[in-house]
Design a protein around this motif. Structure first.
Motif, PDB file in Angstrom:
ATOM      1  N   GLY A  26       7.684  -2.062   5.059  1.00 20.22           N
ATOM      2  CA  GLY A  26       9.132  -1.318   4.244  1.00 20.22           C
ATOM      3  C   GLY A  26       9.191  -1.435   5.676  1.00 20.22           C
ATOM      4  N   LYS A  27      10.436  -0.451   4.819  1.00 18.44           N
ATOM      5  CA  LYS A  27      11.821  -0.072   5.693  1.00 18.44           C
ATOM      6  C   LYS A  27      11.637   1.135   5.024  1.00 18.44           C
ATOM      7  N   GLY A  28      12.280   2.452   5.209  1.00 14.67           N
ATOM      8  CA  GLY A  28      13.060   3.321   4.567  1.00 14.67           C
ATOM      9  C   GLY A  28      12.470   3.604   3.207  1.00 14.67           C
ATOM     10  N   CYS A  29      13.839   3.503   1.816  1.00 16.62           N
ATOM     11  CA  CYS A  29      13.350   4.102   0.817  1.00 16.62           C
ATOM     12  C   CYS A  29      12.393   2.438   0.213  1.00 16.62           C
ATOM     13  N   ILE A  30      12.619   0.947   0.890  1.00 16.14           N
ATOM     14  CA  ILE A  30      12.131   0.042   0.427  1.00 16.14           C
ATOM     15  C   ILE A  30      10.881  -0.990   0.791  1.00 16.14           C
ATOM     16  N   ALA A  31      10.145  -0.669   0.039  1.00 18.44           N
ATOM     17  CA  ALA A  31       8.535  -1.902  -0.146  1.00 18.44           C
ATOM     18  C   ALA A  31       8.588  -3.117  -0.222  1.00 18.44           C
ATOM     19  N   VAL A  32       7.933  -4.343   0.625  1.00 18.96           N
ATOM     20  CA  VAL A  32       7.998  -4.907   0.644  1.00 18.96           C
ATOM     21  C   VAL A  32       6.492  -5.496   0.554  1.00 18.96           C
ATOM     22  N   ASP A  33       6.912  -6.662  -0.587  1.00 17.48           N
ATOM     23  CA  ASP A  33       4.619  -6.749  -0.445  1.00 17.48           C
ATOM     24  C   ASP A  33       4.749  -8.564  -0.082  1.00 17.48           C
ATOM     25  N   ASP A  34       3.550  -9.128   0.081  1.00 14.80           N
ATOM     26  CA  ASP A  34       2.686 -10.029   0.416  1.00 14.80           C
ATOM     27  C   ASP A  34       3.759 -11.487   0.202  1.00 14.80           C
ATOM     28  N   GLN A  35       4.484 -11.004  -1.355  1.00  8.10           N
ATOM     29  CA  GLN A  35       5.313 -12.591  -1.383  1.00  8.10           C
ATOM     30  C   GLN A  35       6.854 -12.364  -0.960  1.00  8.10           C
ATOM     31  N   GLY A  36       6.637 -10.886  -0.348  1.00  7.66           N
ATOM     32  CA  GLY A  36       8.517 -11.227   0.648  1.00  7.66           C
ATOM     33  C   GLY A  36       9.499  -9.964  -0.744  1.00  7.66           C
ATOM     34  N   ASN A  37       8.890 -10.346  -1.558  1.00  7.48           N
ATOM     35  CA  ASN A  37       9.335  -9.579  -2.907  1.00  7.48           C
ATOM     36  C   ASN A  37       9.532  -7.730  -2.065  1.00  7.48           C
ATOM     37  N   GLU A  38      11.433  -7.161  -2.303  1.00  7.93           N
ATOM     38  CA  GLU A  38      11.338  -6.251  -2.669  1.00  7.93           C
ATOM     39  C   GLU A  38      11.758  -4.861  -3.435  1.00  7.93           C
ATOM     40  N   TYR A  39      11.314  -3.733  -2.999  1.00  9.79           N
ATOM     41  CA  TYR A  39      10.914  -3.181  -4.254  1.00  9.79           C
ATOM     42  C   TYR A  39      12.208  -1.798  -3.692  1.00  9.79           C
ATOM     43  N   ILE A  40      12.324  -1.182  -4.758  1.00 12.82           N
ATOM     44  CA  ILE A  40      12.978   0.231  -3.816  1.00 12.82           C
ATOM     45  C   ILE A  40      11.803   1.826  -4.274  1.00 12.82           C
ATOM     46  N   ASP A  41      11.333   2.469  -3.878  1.00 12.36           N
ATOM     47  CA  ASP A  41       9.892   2.989  -3.919  1.00 12.36           C
ATOM     48  C   ASP A  41      10.812   4.288  -4.418  1.00 12.36           C
ATOM     49  N   MET A  42      10.538   4.616  -5.426  1.00 13.66           N
ATOM     50  CA  MET A  42      10.481   5.074  -6.335  1.00 13.66           C
ATOM     51  C   MET A  42       9.867   6.551  -6.279  1.00 13.66           C
ATOM     52  N   GLY A  43       8.624   6.407  -5.846  1.00 15.04           N
ATOM     53  CA  GLY A  43       7.436   6.986  -6.330  1.00 15.04           C
ATOM     54  C   GLY A  43       7.071   7.669  -4.557  1.00 15.04           C
ATOM     55  N   SER A  44       7.396   6.893  -3.897  1.00 16.32           N
ATOM     56  CA  SER A  44       6.428   7.260  -2.201  1.00 16.32           C
ATOM     57  C   SER A  44       5.368   8.070  -1.980  1.00 16.32           C
ATOM     58  N   GLY A  45       4.687   7.280  -2.314  1.00 15.91           N
ATOM     59  CA  GLY A  45       3.010   6.904  -2.741  1.00 15.91           C
ATOM     60  C   GLY A  45       2.983   8.381  -3.147  1.00 15.91           C
TER      61      GLY A  45
END
Ligand SMILES: *Cc1c(COP(=O)(O)O)cnc(C)c1O
Length: 393
Positions: A26-45
């Motif tokens: 991940g970088k900043g607000c973007i999380a990346v999964d093992d398939q290379g999909n990107e997500y905007i993380d609105m939960g921040s862990g």
């Protein structure tokens, strides 16, 4: 390589209902999964990654400290531990800090401090702590007892005695509970997080403060989730115009490394003597160095941005199809659908590249990184609004 989901389901205790995603980067607000999909993380862990993934400023602070000393026991002094405590006290008006590793532990310490204070000042039997229904204070047996949600109580009886809960925002019930029990403290979250993102109202806080004064009670303010800039002030209590006797925090403080802090006010600043409480990892120098860096960035400019982005979320989502209500403060927001479940809406969001949380009361909960930019925020809100619209039958 073995499939991560299978490994996890086989070997990790089944205490979580996980989304079917393996986060690998991940970088900043973007999380990346093992398939290379990107997500905007609105939960921040769950409100932990205050400045998102792999934040360079936070990382630099932690790594510099790792290069110096990663850990020593609490038998010795270290710089970051003392310096972070100074920052916390100067910015809150509380007087001393106890460190641990989680929110639950921070609350355990607060409860110990309140019991000890009441024992010394009022007598051995004044140990009852009044908490609120729908609160959440942690998973240990004592913090579960403090958590005013029956569903958590049943499985692990007997819990620690000495907790009574009343409805949030019911001043009369609070007042009755204080009078009918030998009370040591009132424990509250200014905005109930897990319980459904429900802000307390000013009149209720005023009643609590008044009762505390009249009966020499302590007010324990659980800011594990609301703290560290999340609600648009450094701590949420600052928006209610009172100073709690004890403030606990954790989640966002460490920016992704475990830390809990119990801040002790004037009445309890000397309540603990050497040996009365402790934690092997508490005040870890690397974690504290990261926390110092985070706190220094939570300045007026950042807090103003949190409020501005909060207004943007409210104005964008209010009135959208199937949105019944939007509640919360700052970047801690709960959205209730008219129809459908928050869980299904969260699933739709995930399928469309946005990670959101849920909370009690059928709410979708947002706790994005504080530095999320407008482009990411608007994209995420678009997906969320569509997911709400789709939730309508
Ligand atoms: C998350 C949370 C806790 C528990 O924190 P842990 O670090 O999981 O122990 C306690 N109180 C509140 C308000 C929380 O949101």
């Amino acid at each position: 390589m073995k499939d991560i989901k299978t490994l996890d389901q086989t070997y990790v205790a089944s205490t979580y209902g996980r989304f079917p995603v393996v986060i690998t980067g991940g970088k900043g607000c973007i999380a990346v999964d093992d398939q290379g999909n990107e997500y905007i993380d609105m939960g921040s862990g769950i409100g932990v990654n205050l400045f998102g993934y792999s934040d360079p400023i936070w990382k630099e602070a932690v790594i510099a400290q790792l290069d110096a000393v990663q850990h020593t026991s609490n038998l010795y002094y270290t710089g970051p531990c003392a310096q972070l405590a100074e920052l916390l006290c100067e910015r809150t008006g509380l007087k001393k800090v106890f460190y641990c590793n989680s929110g639950a532990e921070a609350n355990e310490c607060a409860i110990k401090a309140a019991r000890r204070y009441a024992q010394l000042n009022k007598g051995d039997d004044f140990y009852t702590i009044i908490t609120l229904n729908n609160s959440f204070h942690g998973r240990t047996l004592t913090t579960l007892a403090a958590t005013g949600q029956e569903k958590f109580h049943k499985l692990f009886q007997p819990l620690t005695p000495g907790f009574v809960s009343v409805d949030a925002n019911d001043s009369e019930a609070l007042s009755d509970a204080v009078k009918n029990n030998k009370t040591a403290a009132i424990m509250l979250e200014c905005i109930q997080g897990e319980g459904g993102v429900n802000p307390l109202n000013q009149a209720f806080i005023d009643t609590a403060v008044q009762l505390a004064k009249e009966y020499d009670l302590l007010i324990i303010d659980d800011e594990v989730q609301t703290g560290n800039g999340r609600t648009g002030t450094l701590y949420a209590y600052m928006q209610y115009g009172f100073l709690p006797d004890i403030v606990t925090t954790a989640k966002g403080l460490g920016g992704g490394l475990p830390i809990g802090a119990t801040m002790l006010g004037e009445k309890v600043k000397e309540i603990f003597k050497p040996g009365d409480n402790g934690s092997t990892f508490g005040g870890n120098p690397a974690v504290c160095a990261g926390a110092i860096s985070n706190l220094k960035r939570i300045d007026d400019a950042l807090l103003a941005e949190v409020k501005r982005k909060s207004d943007l979320i409210f104005s964008t989502l209010n009135g959208k199809t199937n949105v019944k209500s939007v509640a919360g403060m700052g970047l801690m927001i709960g959205i209730e659908p008219e129809q459908g479940t928050a869980g299904d809406i969260a699933k739709t969001c995930l399928e469309n590249g946005v990670l959101v949380l849920t909370a009690g009361g059928n709410k979708v909960r947002l706790l994005p990184p504080l530095n999320i930019n407008d482009a990411e925020l608007n994209r995420a809100l678009d997906v969320i609004a569509n997911a709400f619209a789709n939730g309508k039958e």
